[in-house]
Scaffold this motif. Structure first.
Motif, PDB file in Angstrom:
ATOM      1  N   LYS A   1       0.872  -1.171   0.000  1.00 17.89           N
ATOM      2  CA  LYS A   1       0.000   0.000   0.000  1.00 17.89           C
ATOM      3  C   LYS A   1       0.910   1.222   0.000  1.00 17.89           C
ATOM      4  N   TYR A   2       0.693   2.089  -0.971  1.00 19.86           N
ATOM      5  CA  TYR A   2       1.500   3.295  -1.121  1.00 19.86           C
ATOM      6  C   TYR A   2       0.812   4.444  -0.394  1.00 19.86           C
ATOM      7  N   HIS A   3       1.539   5.106   0.493  1.00 15.06           N
ATOM      8  CA  HIS A   3       0.977   6.195   1.285  1.00 15.06           C
ATOM      9  C   HIS A   3       1.465   7.563   0.811  1.00 15.06           C
ATOM     10  N   SER A   4       2.754   7.673   0.543  1.00 17.96           N
ATOM     11  CA  SER A   4       3.331   8.926   0.056  1.00 17.96           C
ATOM     12  C   SER A   4       4.641   8.593  -0.661  1.00 17.96           C
ATOM     13  N   PRO A   5       5.127   9.490  -1.501  1.00 19.16           N
ATOM     14  CA  PRO A   5       6.330   9.159  -2.271  1.00 19.16           C
ATOM     15  C   PRO A   5       7.624   9.283  -1.465  1.00 19.16           C
ATOM     16  N   ALA A   6       8.619   8.554  -1.915  1.00 18.97           N
ATOM     17  CA  ALA A   6       9.998   8.738  -1.459  1.00 18.97           C
ATOM     18  C   ALA A   6      10.758   9.333  -2.638  1.00 18.97           C
ATOM     19  N   TYR A   7      11.803  10.085  -2.340  1.00 14.92           N
ATOM     20  CA  TYR A   7      12.517  10.839  -3.375  1.00 14.92           C
ATOM     21  C   TYR A   7      14.007  10.493  -3.390  1.00 14.92           C
ATOM     22  N   TYR A   8      14.605  10.744  -4.534  1.00 21.95           N
ATOM     23  CA  TYR A   8      16.044  10.568  -4.688  1.00 21.95           C
ATOM     24  C   TYR A   8      16.771  11.314  -3.570  1.00 21.95           C
ATOM     25  N   GLY A   9      17.708  10.623  -2.936  1.00 22.49           N
ATOM     26  CA  GLY A   9      18.496  11.222  -1.869  1.00 22.49           C
ATOM     27  C   GLY A   9      17.927  11.048  -0.475  1.00 22.49           C
ATOM     28  N   ASP A  10      16.625  10.692  -0.368  1.00 17.62           N
ATOM     29  CA  ASP A  10      16.047  10.436   0.952  1.00 17.62           C
ATOM     30  C   ASP A  10      16.747   9.240   1.592  1.00 17.62           C
ATOM     31  N   THR A  11      16.858   9.260   2.890  1.00 18.39           N
ATOM     32  CA  THR A  11      17.242   8.059   3.628  1.00 18.39           C
ATOM     33  C   THR A  11      15.958   7.501   4.217  1.00 18.39           C
ATOM     34  N   VAL A  12      15.603   6.310   3.764  1.00 20.73           N
ATOM     35  CA  VAL A  12      14.359   5.693   4.216  1.00 20.73           C
ATOM     36  C   VAL A  12      14.671   4.606   5.236  1.00 20.73           C
ATOM     37  N   THR A  13      13.715   4.395   6.115  1.00 21.02           N
ATOM     38  CA  THR A  13      13.820   3.358   7.137  1.00 21.02           C
ATOM     39  C   THR A  13      12.857   2.238   6.776  1.00 21.02           C
ATOM     40  N   ILE A  14      13.388   1.022   6.724  1.00 16.03           N
ATOM     41  CA  ILE A  14      12.579  -0.168   6.466  1.00 16.03           C
ATOM     42  C   ILE A  14      12.454  -0.922   7.787  1.00 16.03           C
ATOM     43  N   GLU A  15      11.226  -1.019   8.296  1.00 15.94           N
ATOM     44  CA  GLU A  15      10.978  -1.796   9.506  1.00 15.94           C
ATOM     45  C   GLU A  15      10.321  -3.107   9.095  1.00 15.94           C
ATOM     46  N   THR A  16      10.915  -4.213   9.527  1.00 18.20           N
ATOM     47  CA  THR A  16      10.453  -5.541   9.161  1.00 18.20           C
ATOM     48  C   THR A  16      10.094  -6.299  10.427  1.00 18.20           C
ATOM     49  N   LYS A  17       8.908  -6.920  10.422  1.00 24.46           N
ATOM     50  CA  LYS A  17       8.431  -7.650  11.605  1.00 24.46           C
ATOM     51  C   LYS A  17       7.873  -9.005  11.202  1.00 24.46           C
ATOM     52  N   VAL A  18       8.064  -9.970  12.077  1.00 23.78           N
ATOM     53  CA  VAL A  18       7.357 -11.248  12.019  1.00 23.78           C
ATOM     54  C   VAL A  18       6.667 -11.356  13.368  1.00 23.78           C
ATOM     55  N   ILE A  19       5.346 -11.294  13.351  1.00 21.82           N
ATOM     56  CA  ILE A  19       4.578 -11.223  14.592  1.00 21.82           C
ATOM     57  C   ILE A  19       4.210 -12.609  15.125  1.00 21.82           C
ATOM     58  N   LYS A  20       4.012 -13.563  14.232  1.00 24.89           N
ATOM     59  CA  LYS A  20       3.525 -14.886  14.609  1.00 24.89           C
ATOM     60  C   LYS A  20       4.576 -15.947  14.270  1.00 24.89           C
ATOM     61  N   MET A  21       4.728 -16.917  15.147  1.00 18.36           N
ATOM     62  CA  MET A  21       5.676 -18.011  14.909  1.00 18.36           C
ATOM     63  C   MET A  21       5.325 -18.712  13.597  1.00 18.36           C
ATOM     64  N   PRO A  22       6.326 -18.874  12.721  1.00 21.10           N
ATOM     65  CA  PRO A  22       6.069 -19.519  11.430  1.00 21.10           C
ATOM     66  C   PRO A  22       5.699 -20.997  11.570  1.00 21.10           C
ATOM     67  N   GLY A  23       4.927 -21.464  10.584  1.00 22.62           N
ATOM     68  CA  GLY A  23       4.588 -22.882  10.474  1.00 22.62           C
ATOM     69  C   GLY A  23       5.100 -23.376   9.132  1.00 22.62           C
ATOM     70  N   VAL A  24       4.198 -23.515   8.172  1.00 20.62           N
ATOM     71  CA  VAL A  24       4.584 -23.832   6.799  1.00 20.62           C
ATOM     72  C   VAL A  24       4.956 -22.554   6.064  1.00 20.62           C
ATOM     73  N   ARG A  25       4.370 -21.437   6.526  1.00 21.95           N
ATOM     74  CA  ARG A  25       4.647 -20.127   5.927  1.00 21.95           C
ATOM     75  C   ARG A  25       5.156 -19.168   6.995  1.00 21.95           C
ATOM     76  N   ILE A  26       5.827 -18.135   6.511  1.00 26.03           N
ATOM     77  CA  ILE A  26       6.282 -17.072   7.400  1.00 26.03           C
ATOM     78  C   ILE A  26       5.781 -15.757   6.814  1.00 26.03           C
ATOM     79  N   VAL A  27       5.155 -14.932   7.658  1.00 26.29           N
ATOM     80  CA  VAL A  27       4.538 -13.679   7.230  1.00 26.29           C
ATOM     81  C   VAL A  27       5.392 -12.512   7.737  1.00 26.29           C
TER      82      VAL A  27
END
Length: 134
Positions: free
Chosen positions: A63-89
């Motif tokens: 889902k796109y909320h707003s643009p990022a631009y050349y030269g910006d330093t962006v932060t990527i936050e990655t989470k796994v909330i639930k213990m994986p089984g056959v899949r990992i979300v």
């Protein structure tokens, strides 16, 4: 919960002529977040693959909320909330100086590298991750 926070600088090749990040770039940024998350856990993808485990993408949501631009330093936050089984979300938030740019989710399936068939999370990997979900 598994969590990683990674900062990257937007490169010129990731943008259009107006300096706005191309929408197709975000899945590769999500991959950076996943890779860094596993590296932080001392469980790099390369080691999983040596053990015969692969994690192909089965779903991608952005889902796109707003643009990022050349030269910006962006932060990527990655989470796994639930213990994986056959899949990992994996859930993602990309932001710049507190401004939300993109949210997303990927679902990877654990598969056996030889048979290419789905498998449950291997016990040793499950045991390594269990403490993060208690």
């Amino acid at each position: 919960m598994l969590y990683n926070k990674t900062d990257i600088k937007v490169r010129y090749g990731e943008t259009d002529q107006m300096g706005i990040v191309n929408n197709a770039v975000y899945p590769s940024w999500f991959e950076i977040g996943r890779t860094e998350l596993f590296d932080d856990l001392q469980l790099p993808y390369s080691e999983m693959e040596k053990q015969g485990i692969m994690l192909p993408l089965s779903e991608l949501h952005i889902k796109y909320h707003s643009p990022a631009y050349y030269g910006d330093t962006v932060t990527i936050e990655t989470k796994v909330i639930k213990m994986p089984g056959v899949r990992i979300v994996f859930d993602y938030e990309v932001s710049h100086n507190g401004r939300l740019i993109t949210t997303g989710q990927t679902i990877q399936a654990f598969i056996n590298a030889d048979s290419r068939r789905p498998i449950r999370i291997p016990e040793d990997l499950k045991n390594s991750l269990q403490k993060y979900f208690e």
